[in-house]
Design an enzyme around this catalytic site. Structure first.
Site, PDB file in Angstrom:
ATOM      1  N   SER A 566       0.846  -1.187   0.000  1.00  0.00           N
ATOM      2  CA  SER A 566       0.000   0.000   0.000  1.00  0.00           C
ATOM      3  C   SER A 566       0.884   1.240   0.000  1.00  0.00           C
ATOM      4  CB  SER A 566      -0.959  -0.043   1.194  1.00  0.00           C
ATOM      5  OG  SER A 566      -2.003   0.883   1.034  1.00  0.00           O
ATOM      6  N   ASP A 652      -9.698  -3.960  -5.479  1.00  0.00           N
ATOM      7  CA  ASP A 652      -9.168  -3.042  -4.472  1.00  0.00           C
ATOM      8  C   ASP A 652      -9.739  -1.644  -4.704  1.00  0.00           C
ATOM      9  OD1 ASP A 652      -7.678  -1.575  -2.666  1.00  0.00           O
ATOM     10  OD2 ASP A 652      -5.765  -2.480  -3.212  1.00  0.00           O
ATOM     11  N   HIS A 687      -8.305  -4.959  -1.161  1.00  0.00           N
ATOM     12  CA  HIS A 687      -7.046  -4.401  -0.690  1.00  0.00           C
ATOM     13  C   HIS A 687      -6.300  -5.361   0.229  1.00  0.00           C
ATOM     14  CE1 HIS A 687      -4.309  -1.061  -0.178  1.00  0.00           C
ATOM     15  NE2 HIS A 687      -4.385  -1.162   1.135  1.00  0.00           N
TER      16      HIS A 687
END
Length: 718
Positions: A566, A652, A687
């Protein structure tokens, strides 16, 4: 011998945009068309190429998966947590992905010792007498490729359960209500929810949160049982695009609170269940830069709000205020600001307060005992390890005399303790089992300190199997090392234990965490010094940690692999550009590598709320220039990059799959030398990656096998 398979080559289709006098050309923006069959075919071709290039690791992947499975107690039960009249716990079962949540009645209201099940309880038998299964998650997940439980909450009377599920991976949940007395579902069904639900004290309605088109939590709704979602009451709508909202209930059950917050500013509303006719009130109106949180306590017989705030200093102060709207100037200090101690949270109980804080990079729990005169003794719960992580968890009861806490190190598995505030006894209730004869003393863990380019000392946490660094002459030798980093949002990556990590350690590798600026490990200044116009510190700190590990003999550049996800994926992309020679490989999970494109589009998820983290490059030419100087996708160059594995998920909503897809395409078109770049896309996940523990183990085994291959340890048996 078959010839090597050629990598997919994305067609260049240039699009240009003029901004602040710059022409920005993007050859691969067409990959953003998620519904396009052409894009799907390209992602599937990348997956096929990745599988082909890693086919030689199939046996190693299976061995790692088998090792994780063999060391995990698959049929297990969590330590029960007491809430009102029941003990609540989770169960897992061999061969099942998700497990179940259960409860039993409290027998003795004066006994706070959690019941212990028999070790050999069969999966088809109750783990404890009187067991009631609240949710069978495997049954809920049946027929779905992806499944996630967003949250569950039992009504105050214990008769109803709300739970929310996502079966796509886009974090849009659906709330259902279960009657725990009959086992039947009520007709109520709320869709498009972010997270779970919060009951009111009467148990007649609950509150939930929804998002706007850009995936910003912006609305709080009240749902009355037995009515349609279309009839729900809009309680609060946050119209400022930088702010998001959430709703909760104080542990005392007296107040409902709605929090509005940006990265730098807070505002709370409260509803007094003892005087509901007064309606929702703003406690302290938002003031740019003022952050605070709100809880309810009773001190010396007086109802007060606990306010944890930065009004008097960056590392926060704990204050009290009347249970009424109160400006910051009237808050009364309970724990004054100390620049050496970052106050992070506070939990209020009838007999004590628990302050979550950190000092010198370590988490701490601070107890403030309450007596008839106010605050009595003030002390820390002490632990012996050099590096560790401690925090309170599973403490729903306002009147409970014991504090449930979790503790772990990089070698000590997650442990659950009860701390009795009355006697100050600390009792170990459970240490997560690691099968196969695991002994924490077989591993060494240390706190190291690297020196950054500007002289700042950057902490590193590291663990390795004891003896792995010893050479035949009795000295030390370098070992392959995985260096993990994040460095954003004031999120601290504190030391933690992982069974999967043993696949590295037991093959002779070390694992290290670089606690770089942008995180919160060393207080608010550590965060502030790694965001906005100081973001480069995050990247240079990580490179400094890599340099330190090599210079001090822990590892070599030829066997050092970097990993981050991320915002940590942004870190990976930046260091790959800035110091490719430092690493033997880079793993970037759901990586925020096309940061400038994302931050230039206010319609994308999270962009506006992220302005306080990265800046607004669309409005400010200086921010544009600064982000353009480090954004990984914009700075891909004709250099010899280390091998890169980029991992993403099609659904995501936080970091869109298109970012790593474009990044890998540009790397293939631009880089020189090895050109060893892989893209792996989960086509039915979000995610957090795949759902289900066995799927997650296979997923991690894939990544660890690739890492071991980069380290030269693929052929080493544990």
């Amino acid at each position: 011998m078959q010839p090597p398979v050629a990598p997919p080559i994305a067609e260049r289709r240039p699009t240009s945009r003029e901004i602040h006098g710059h022409t920005r050309t993007d050859d691969y923006e067409w990959l953003r068309e998620k519904e396009s069959p052409e894009v799907t075919a390209y992602l599937e071709a990348e997956n096929a190429y990745t599988q082909d290039r890693t086919a030689h690791l199939a046996d190693l992947r299976q061995a790692i998966f088998d090792g994780i499975k063999a060391r995990t107690r698959e049929t297990d039960l969590s330590v029960p947590t007491r809430n009102r009249g029941h003990w609540y716990y989770g169960r897992s079962f061999e061969g099942k992905e998700y497990g179940a949540s259960c409860r039993i009645p409290v027998v003795d209201p004066d006994d706070w010792t959690p019941p212990r099940p028999a070790e050999d309880t069969a999966p088809d038998q109750p783990a404890l007498p009187g067991e009631q299964v609240l949710l069978d998650l495997d049954a809920l997940a049946e027929g779905h490729e992806f499944f996630s439980l967003g949250g569950s909450s039992v009504s105050p009377d214990g008769d109803l359960l709300t739970y929310s599920t996502d079966v796509v991976g886009d974090e849009r949940y659906t709330i259902r209500v279960k009657d725990l007395t009959t086992g039947e579902l009520l007709a109520d069904e709320i869709s498009g929810v972010l997270g779970g639900a919060t009951w009111d004290r009467a148990g007649e309605s609950f509150y939930y949160t929804t998002t706007d088109e850009s995936w910003r939590a912006d609305k709080i709704w009240r749902h009355r049982l037995g009515t349609a979602q279309s009839e729900d009451e809009l309680v609060h709508h946050e119209t400022d695009g930088r702010f998001w909202v959430g709703v909760g209930r104080t542990r005392s059950d007296r107040f409902l609170v709605i929090a509005s917050g940006s990265k730098t500013t807070s505002e709370y509303r409260f509803l007094d269940a003892d005087a509901p006719d007064t309606g929702w009130q703003i406690f302290a109106e938002r003031c740019e830069g003022l952050e605070y949180s709100l809880d309810h306590a009773v001190i010396a017989g007086e109802d007060v709000f606990l306010v944890l705030h930065n009004h008097t200093g960056a590392d926060f102060e704990l204050a009290t205020a009347p249970v009424a709207p109160t400006p910051a100037a009237e808050w009364r200090a309970l724990i004054t600001h100390d620049p050496a101690v970052r106050l992070e949270d506070v939990d209020a109980f009838a007999g004590h307060l628990v302050v979550h804080q950190r000092s010198n990079g370590l988490t701490q729990l601070r107890i403030l005992e309450l007596d008839g005169d106010g605050v009595g003794d003030d002390y820390l719960v002490e632990f012996d390890h050099e590096i560790y992580t401690v925090g309170s968890a599973g403490n729903p009861g306002f009147h409970q005399p014991v504090l449930r806490l979790g503790y772990t190190t990089m070698a000590v598995p997650s442990s659950v303790y009860d701390y009795d505030v009355r006697t100050r006894d600390l009792t170990l209730l459970r240490r997560a089992p690691v099968l196969g004869g695991y002994d924490p003393d077989d591993y060494e863990e240390h706190r190291l300190w690297a020196t950054a380019d500007d002289g700042e000392r950057v902490p590193i946490s590291i663990v390795a199997r004891r003896g792995s660094r010893e050479d035949v002459g009795g000295g030390t030798r370098p070992v392959p090392t995985l260096l993990y980093g994040y460095g954003a949002y004031e999120t601290s990556i504190d030391p933690y234990f992982s069974i999967a990590r043993l696949a590295l350690l037991d093959r002779g590798a070390a694992f290290a965490i670089a606690h770089v600026r942008g995180g919160g490990e060393l207080g608010r200044r550590w965060y502030d010094d790694g965001k906005l116009s100081r973001k480069q510190h995050t990247f240079s700190d990580f490179v400094a940690c890599a340099r330190h590990l090599v210079d001090t003999g822990w590892t070599t550049a030829e066997t050092l692999v970097a990993e981050g996800g991320s915002a940590g994926g942004l870190l990976m992309g930046a260091v790959a550009n800035q110091a490719p020679e430092r690493f033997a490989g880079v793993v970037a999970a759901v990586p925020f590598v096309d940061a400038l494109t994302t931050m230039l589009d206010a319609t994308l998820p999270l962009t506006v709320t992220e302005y306080d983290e990265w800046g607004n490059p669309e409005a400010d030419p200086a921010v544009y220039d600064y982000m353009a100087s480090y954004a990984p996708y914009d700075n891909v160059a004709a250099v010899d990059y280390p091998p890169i594995l980029a991992e993403t998920s099609l659904n995501d909503t936080r970091v869109l799959y298109v970012e790593p897809a474009k990044w890998i395409a540009r790397l293939r078109a631009t880089a020189v030398g090895r050109q060893d770049f892989l893209l792996r896309t989960e086509m039915s996940a979000g995610h957090g990656g795949v759902s289900g523990r066995y799927k997650a183990w296979h997923d991690r085994a894939f990544t660890l096998a690739w890492i071991l291959d980069r380290m030269g340890l693929a052929g080493v048996a544990p």
